[in-house]
Each structure stands twice: as structure tokens, then as C-alpha cells.
Design a protein around this motif. Structure first.
Motif, mmCIF file in Angstrom:
data_model
loop_
_atom_site.group_PDB
_atom_site.id
_atom_site.type_symbol
_atom_site.label_atom_id
_atom_site.label_comp_id
_atom_site.label_asym_id
_atom_site.label_seq_id
_atom_site.Cartn_x
_atom_site.Cartn_y
_atom_site.Cartn_z
ATOM 1 N N MET A 1 -2.917 4.833 11.503
ATOM 2 C CA MET A 1 -3.248 5.729 10.401
ATOM 3 C C MET A 1 -3.782 4.963 9.245
ATOM 4 O O MET A 1 -3.219 4.174 8.665
ATOM 5 C CB MET A 1 -2.106 6.543 10.233
ATOM 6 C CG MET A 1 -2.336 7.720 9.006
ATOM 7 S SD MET A 1 -0.836 8.337 8.732
ATOM 8 C CE MET A 1 -1.272 9.959 8.223
ATOM 9 N N THR A 2 -5.141 5.306 8.854
ATOM 10 C CA THR A 2 -5.742 4.946 7.609
ATOM 11 C C THR A 2 -5.441 5.467 6.442
ATOM 12 O O THR A 2 -4.966 6.606 6.290
ATOM 13 C CB THR A 2 -7.036 4.666 7.800
ATOM 14 O OG1 THR A 2 -7.730 6.245 7.887
ATOM 15 C CG2 THR A 2 -7.735 3.818 9.192
ATOM 16 N N ARG A 3 -5.250 4.546 5.204
ATOM 17 C CA ARG A 3 -5.069 5.171 3.885
ATOM 18 C C ARG A 3 -6.334 5.942 3.488
ATOM 19 O O ARG A 3 -7.410 5.396 3.498
ATOM 20 C CB ARG A 3 -4.432 4.108 3.046
ATOM 21 C CG ARG A 3 -3.075 3.636 3.598
ATOM 22 C CD ARG A 3 -2.504 2.501 2.487
ATOM 23 N NE ARG A 3 -2.180 3.617 1.245
ATOM 24 C CZ ARG A 3 -1.645 2.727 0.078
ATOM 25 N NH1 ARG A 3 -1.721 1.472 0.081
ATOM 26 N NH2 ARG A 3 -1.478 3.616 -0.767
ATOM 27 N N PRO A 4 -6.052 7.090 2.562
ATOM 28 C CA PRO A 4 -6.964 7.709 1.844
ATOM 29 C C PRO A 4 -7.745 6.648 1.113
ATOM 30 O O PRO A 4 -6.873 5.997 0.622
ATOM 31 C CB PRO A 4 -6.745 8.828 1.210
ATOM 32 C CG PRO A 4 -5.196 8.673 1.642
ATOM 33 C CD PRO A 4 -4.742 7.825 2.738
ATOM 34 N N ALA A 5 -8.911 6.802 0.779
ATOM 35 C CA ALA A 5 -9.599 5.906 -0.179
ATOM 36 C C ALA A 5 -8.920 6.083 -1.631
ATOM 37 O O ALA A 5 -8.492 7.395 -1.945
ATOM 38 C CB ALA A 5 -11.092 6.344 -0.346
ATOM 39 N N LYS A 6 -8.934 5.257 -2.427
ATOM 40 C CA LYS A 6 -8.160 5.314 -3.694
ATOM 41 C C LYS A 6 -9.206 6.269 -4.712
ATOM 42 O O LYS A 6 -10.444 6.288 -4.701
ATOM 43 C CB LYS A 6 -8.066 4.186 -4.463
ATOM 44 C CG LYS A 6 -6.972 3.147 -3.875
ATOM 45 C CD LYS A 6 -6.666 1.992 -4.540
ATOM 46 C CE LYS A 6 -5.701 1.055 -4.133
ATOM 47 N NZ LYS A 6 -5.290 -0.216 -4.716
ATOM 48 N N THR A 7 -8.458 7.185 -5.567
ATOM 49 C CA THR A 7 -9.183 8.000 -6.313
ATOM 50 C C THR A 7 -9.162 7.413 -7.900
ATOM 51 O O THR A 7 -8.245 6.757 -8.231
ATOM 52 C CB THR A 7 -8.593 9.121 -6.440
ATOM 53 O OG1 THR A 7 -8.614 9.758 -5.174
ATOM 54 C CG2 THR A 7 -9.069 10.255 -7.582
ATOM 55 N N ALA A 8 -10.360 7.490 -8.565
ATOM 56 C CA ALA A 8 -10.402 6.805 -9.920
ATOM 57 C C ALA A 8 -9.643 7.971 -10.728
ATOM 58 O O ALA A 8 -10.004 9.107 -10.787
ATOM 59 C CB ALA A 8 -11.622 6.514 -10.122
ATOM 60 N N LEU A 9 -8.646 7.593 -11.634
ATOM 61 C CA LEU A 9 -7.873 8.151 -12.558
ATOM 62 C C LEU A 9 -8.264 8.093 -13.966
ATOM 63 O O LEU A 9 -8.598 6.819 -14.109
ATOM 64 C CB LEU A 9 -6.136 8.313 -12.426
ATOM 65 C CG LEU A 9 -5.822 8.602 -10.823
ATOM 66 C CD1 LEU A 9 -4.185 8.516 -11.091
ATOM 67 C CD2 LEU A 9 -6.039 10.037 -10.672
ATOM 68 N N ALA A 10 -8.017 8.809 -14.816
ATOM 69 C CA ALA A 10 -8.394 8.556 -16.360
ATOM 70 C C ALA A 10 -7.596 7.432 -16.659
ATOM 71 O O ALA A 10 -7.796 6.484 -17.534
ATOM 72 C CB ALA A 10 -8.341 9.765 -17.150
ATOM 73 N N LEU A 11 -6.295 7.261 -16.278
ATOM 74 C CA LEU A 11 -5.315 6.429 -16.701
ATOM 75 C C LEU A 11 -5.276 5.238 -15.823
ATOM 76 O O LEU A 11 -5.178 5.340 -14.341
ATOM 77 C CB LEU A 11 -3.997 7.036 -16.763
ATOM 78 C CG LEU A 11 -2.984 6.222 -17.615
ATOM 79 C CD1 LEU A 11 -3.245 6.385 -19.113
ATOM 80 C CD2 LEU A 11 -1.819 7.069 -17.205
ATOM 81 N N GLY A 12 -5.709 4.036 -16.250
ATOM 82 C CA GLY A 12 -5.685 2.680 -15.399
ATOM 83 C C GLY A 12 -4.419 2.277 -15.350
ATOM 84 O O GLY A 12 -3.424 2.486 -16.090
ATOM 85 N N LYS A 13 -4.133 0.928 -14.819
ATOM 86 C CA LYS A 13 -3.014 0.058 -15.107
ATOM 87 C C LYS A 13 -2.512 -0.222 -16.199
ATOM 88 O O LYS A 13 -3.159 -0.389 -17.216
ATOM 89 C CB LYS A 13 -3.538 -1.167 -14.180
ATOM 90 C CG LYS A 13 -2.182 -1.789 -13.553
ATOM 91 C CD LYS A 13 -2.586 -2.902 -12.484
ATOM 92 C CE LYS A 13 -1.445 -3.421 -11.974
ATOM 93 N NZ LYS A 13 -1.525 -4.452 -11.070
ATOM 94 N N ILE A 14 -1.204 -0.052 -16.205
ATOM 95 C CA ILE A 14 -0.592 -0.223 -17.685
ATOM 96 C C ILE A 14 0.164 -1.594 -17.641
ATOM 97 O O ILE A 14 0.853 -1.962 -16.846
ATOM 98 C CB ILE A 14 0.641 0.960 -17.763
ATOM 99 C CG1 ILE A 14 -0.025 2.445 -17.531
ATOM 100 C CG2 ILE A 14 1.573 0.996 -18.819
ATOM 101 C CD1 ILE A 14 0.750 3.594 -17.404
#
Length: 81
Positions: A1-14
Motif C-alpha cells: 500500500m502506497t502512502r498518499p502524496a503529502k499535502t502542503a498546509l499553511a502551517l509548516g514545521k514548528i
């Protein structure tokens, strides 16, 4: 099972080295579900799992930074002061 592509969120790494303040909230209904979903989406998008206590302040800051009405109000207050 492949993971879905990452989605770009407004909030980046913290950066977790920031100063923190305690905040108590009780959420229910759709907002509670949405926040839990956002927490999972954030973890997937940033390879960084955070507790809600760590995540919520950054969500609030991003919201206030993006709120053009609030920014205009703040500029007006600075001119008055």
C-alpha cells in the motif's frame, strides 16, 4: 500500500524551542473533529507529530497573521498610539 502524496498546509514545521504559554480549551462537535484531522494532516505533511497543546498556538498565530482585517486594525491602533 502506497502512502498518499503529502499535502502542503499553511502551517509548516514548528520549532519546538519557542517559549510556550498554557491555554485551556474545551472543544466539541465539528471543531473538535476538524482539529484532530488537522493534527493528523500536519503530522503527515511535516513528518512531525505534535500534541494539540503545541500545535494550536501556531494555528492561531497563522490565522492572525493572515487576517487582513486584524492587520489593518492593528496598524490603525499603532497610528493612534
Amino acid at each position: 500500500m502506497t502512502r498518499p502524496a503529502k499535502t502542503a498546509l499553511a502551517l509548516g514545521k514548528i520549532d519546538l524551542e519557542e517559549k510556550t504559554t498554557d491555554l485551556r480549551l474545551r472543544l466539541k462537535g465539528k471543531l473538535a473533529v476538524d482539529l484532530a484531522d488537522y493534527q493528523r494532516a500536519f503530522a503527515e505533511a511535516n513528518d512531525q507529530s505534535l500534541e494539540l497543546e503545541q500545535l494550536v498556538p501556531h494555528i492561531l498565530a497563522a490565522f492572525m497573521d493572515a487576517d487582513k482585517g486584524f492587520q489593518a486594525w492593528r496598524r490603525m491602533q499603532e497610528k493612534i498610539a
